[in-house]
Design a protein around this motif. Structure first.
Motif, mmCIF file in Angstrom:
data_model
loop_
_atom_site.group_PDB
_atom_site.id
_atom_site.type_symbol
_atom_site.label_atom_id
_atom_site.label_comp_id
_atom_site.label_asym_id
_atom_site.label_seq_id
_atom_site.Cartn_x
_atom_site.Cartn_y
_atom_site.Cartn_z
ATOM 1 N N VAL A 152 0.837 -1.200 0.000
ATOM 2 C CA VAL A 152 0.000 0.000 0.000
ATOM 3 C C VAL A 152 0.873 1.252 0.000
ATOM 4 C CG1 VAL A 152 -1.705 1.330 1.303
ATOM 5 C CG2 VAL A 152 -1.935 -1.159 1.127
ATOM 6 N N LEU A 153 1.933 1.244 0.812
ATOM 7 C CA LEU A 153 2.841 2.390 0.854
ATOM 8 C C LEU A 153 3.435 2.662 -0.520
ATOM 9 C CD1 LEU A 153 4.316 4.537 2.550
ATOM 10 C CD2 LEU A 153 6.088 2.820 3.002
ATOM 11 N N ASP A 154 3.840 1.621 -1.229
ATOM 12 C CA ASP A 154 4.389 1.794 -2.576
ATOM 13 C C ASP A 154 3.358 2.425 -3.507
ATOM 14 O OD1 ASP A 154 6.798 0.700 -1.797
ATOM 15 O OD2 ASP A 154 6.354 -1.309 -2.571
ATOM 16 N N ALA A 155 2.090 1.987 -3.389
ATOM 17 C CA ALA A 155 1.033 2.532 -4.245
ATOM 18 C C ALA A 155 0.759 3.996 -3.916
ATOM 19 C CB ALA A 155 -0.243 1.706 -4.088
ATOM 20 N N LEU A 156 0.779 4.339 -2.636
ATOM 21 C CA LEU A 156 0.582 5.726 -2.237
ATOM 22 C C LEU A 156 1.726 6.596 -2.731
ATOM 23 C CD1 LEU A 156 -0.655 5.166 1.426
ATOM 24 C CD2 LEU A 156 -2.049 5.811 -0.549
ATOM 25 N N ARG A 157 2.929 6.044 -2.689
ATOM 26 C CA ARG A 157 4.102 6.774 -3.192
ATOM 27 C C ARG A 157 3.934 7.070 -4.683
ATOM 28 N NH1 ARG A 157 7.809 3.433 -1.628
ATOM 29 N NH2 ARG A 157 8.479 4.549 0.236
ATOM 30 N N GLU A 158 3.438 6.088 -5.435
ATOM 31 C CA GLU A 158 3.237 6.283 -6.875
ATOM 32 C C GLU A 158 2.186 7.357 -7.149
ATOM 33 O OE1 GLU A 158 2.432 2.756 -9.048
ATOM 34 O OE2 GLU A 158 4.259 1.721 -8.398
ATOM 35 N N ARG A 159 1.171 7.426 -6.290
ATOM 36 C CA ARG A 159 0.122 8.439 -6.453
ATOM 37 C C ARG A 159 0.595 9.833 -6.066
ATOM 38 N NH1 ARG A 159 -5.723 7.546 -5.095
ATOM 39 N NH2 ARG A 159 -5.251 8.991 -3.393
ATOM 40 N N GLY A 160 1.674 9.910 -5.316
ATOM 41 C CA GLY A 160 2.168 11.191 -4.855
ATOM 42 C C GLY A 160 1.489 11.695 -3.603
ATOM 43 N N ASP A 161 0.851 10.779 -2.840
ATOM 44 C CA ASP A 161 0.191 11.176 -1.606
ATOM 45 C C ASP A 161 1.208 11.492 -0.520
ATOM 46 O OD1 ASP A 161 -2.481 10.800 -2.531
ATOM 47 O OD2 ASP A 161 -2.279 8.644 -2.240
ATOM 48 N N ASN A 162 0.818 12.352 0.397
ATOM 49 C CA ASN A 162 1.611 12.622 1.588
ATOM 50 C C ASN A 162 1.258 11.570 2.625
ATOM 51 O OD1 ASN A 162 2.728 15.017 0.497
ATOM 52 N ND2 ASN A 162 0.853 16.120 1.022
ATOM 53 N N VAL A 163 2.239 10.825 3.080
ATOM 54 C CA VAL A 163 1.973 9.664 3.923
ATOM 55 C C VAL A 163 2.678 9.774 5.261
ATOM 56 C CG1 VAL A 163 2.057 7.154 4.084
ATOM 57 C CG2 VAL A 163 1.796 8.241 1.847
ATOM 58 N N VAL A 164 1.922 9.525 6.318
ATOM 59 C CA VAL A 164 2.499 9.282 7.633
ATOM 60 C C VAL A 164 2.507 7.763 7.791
ATOM 61 C CG1 VAL A 164 2.319 9.612 10.110
ATOM 62 C CG2 VAL A 164 1.572 11.426 8.545
ATOM 63 N N ALA A 165 3.678 7.176 7.816
ATOM 64 C CA ALA A 165 3.813 5.719 7.879
ATOM 65 C C ALA A 165 4.107 5.295 9.308
ATOM 66 C CB ALA A 165 4.927 5.246 6.946
#
Length: 318
Positions: free
Chosen positions: A18-31
Motif C-alpha cells: 500500500v505504501l508503494d502505491a501511495l508513493r506512486e500516487r504522490g500522496d503525503n503519507v504518515v507511515a
C-alpha cells in the motif's frame, strides 16, 4: 489524487505494498510502524514509530491534516499462540488499539477510516457453491476472527455518531511477491519437484492477489459509495487446491507432480496427526461473492490469477 494519509502496518506484507502505491500516487503519507521495524521512507510525510498498539497509543502528533487512515496493523492469526488468554491479547491490539486510533482520527478531523479486517469474521469455510457475502451475519470461530468482528462493530458505532466515514475490507488469503507460510512452502515443493498428494482435491477457494487488494484499498480512499460499507475482496476466480498447484507449477515452469489421493484420506491422516486445521485449508472450500464490491464501486480485479502467480514466481526466483 493527492491526499494526506496515515498508514499503519507500513512494513507488513500488505502495508508495504500500500505504501508503494501511495508513493506512486504522490500522496503525503504518515507511515506508522513498530519501533523495531526496518527503516522506511514516507513520501512527503513522516514516519511514526510506536512501541505498542493498544488503547494507550498516542497518535495526535501524526494526525494533523490527515484525511484518510488506512489501518492494516494488527495482531495477526498465529498457529501456536503462547498467550495465556489469546482472546484478550487479540482484543487489546485489534479492538482497543483500533478504536483508540479511530477516535483520535475522528477528533483530529479525518474524513475516512479504512479498516483491513479478515474473512474470518464471516467464518472458517463454506459449502461449495454457497459463498460468503459482505452482509452475512458474522460467524467468527477463533480469537482472531472474534477480535476483528468486535473492531468492526466498534467502528460502525463510531461512524453512526460522528462524521467519520468507515470502510471495512475483508480479504481472503492474500498472495503476492514476498508471500510466506503455506503458500511459500507449496511453491518450494513444486520447484523441487516433490510429489504431492494433492491431485484429487475438488474444493473451491477464493484468493486475492496482493495487487488486487491494494487496488481496492486505493479505490476505497476516494470513492463516495465506499463510505460506511463492508466489502469482500478476491480475484473473482475461485480455484481448487489442485488447480492452484497446477497454476503455480506452470508459473514456475515446472511440472506439477500431484498424486490423486482422495481428499477423505488426506483429512483422516491430517486429523490423526493433529493437523485438522491444515486439512481444512487444503481440502475445504471457502468462497466469497464480490458482487457488492463490483456493483457499488464499479471495481474489477485488475490482475489475473495467472499474472499474479507469475509475479510471485519471479519474486521467489529472486
Amino acid at each position: 489524487m493527492n491526499a494526506s494519509v496515515l498508514l499503519t502496518g507500513a512494513t507488513g506484507f500488505v502495508g508495504k505494498a500500500v505504501l508503494d502505491a501511495l508513493r506512486e500516487r504522490g500522496d503525503n503519507v504518515v507511515a506508522a510502524l513498530r519501533g523495531s521495524s526496518t527503516a522506511i521512507e514516507a513520501p512527503g510525510g513522516m514516519v511514526k514509530r510506536i512501541e505498542s498498539l493498544d488503547e494507550h497509543t498516542q497518535w495526535q502528533d501524526c494526525l494533523h491534516g490527515v484525511e484518510t487512515v488506512i489501518h492494516s496493523a494488527a495482531r495477526v492469526h498465529v498457529m501456536n499462540d503462547t498467550e495465556a488468554d489469546p482472546l484478550a491479547a487479540f482484543r487489546r491490539v485489534n479492538v482497543e488499539g483500533t478504536l483508540n486510533l479511530a477516535r483520535q482520527a475522528e477528533a483530529a478531523g479525518a474524513k475516512r477510516f479504512i479498516f483491513i479486517s479478515s474473512i474470518k469474521v464471516n467464518g472458517e469455510g463454506t459449502v461449495e457453491g454457497v459463498p460468503y457475502h459482505a452482509d452475512d451475519v458474522p460467524a467468527p470461530v477463533d480469537p482472531y476472527g472474534i477480535s476483528k468482528m468486535e473492531a468492526e462493530q466498534g467502528l460502525r458505532a463510531l461512524a453512526a455518531r460522528s462524521s467519520l466515514e468507515v470502510v471495512i475490507i475483508r480479504p481472503v488469503l492474500v498472495y503476492g511477491p514476498g508471500v510466506k507460510a503455506n503458500f511459500l512452502a507449496m511453491m518450494r515443493w513444486l520447484d523441487k519437484g516433490v510429489p504431492l498428494p494433492f491431485g484429487a482435491i475438488d474444493n473451491r477457494r477464493s484468493l486475492v492477489a496482493l495487487g488486487n487488494l491494494v487496488d481496492l484499498i486505493i479505490t476505497c480512499m476516494d470513492h463516495p459509495a465506499a463510505a460506511n460499507q463492508t466489502f469482500l475482496v478476491s480475484d473473482g476466480d475461485d480455484l481448487s487446491t489442485t488447480g492452484l498447484l497446477r497454476k503455480m507449477a506452470e508459473a514456475l515452469g515446472k511440472p506439477a507432480r500431484l498424486l490423486p489421493v482422495p481428499s477423505v484420506l488426506l483429512q483422516f491422516a491430517a486429523s490423526a496427526v493433529g493437523k485438522r486445521s491444515l486439512s481444512q485449508r487444503l481440502c475445504g472450500s471457502l468462497q466469497v461473492d464480490i458482487g457488492k464490491t463490483r456493483s457499488l464501486l464499479g471495481w474489477t480485479p485488475p490482475i489475473s490469477v495467472a499474472d499474479a502467480l507469475k509475479q510471485v514466481a519471479q519474486s521467489y526466483r529472486g
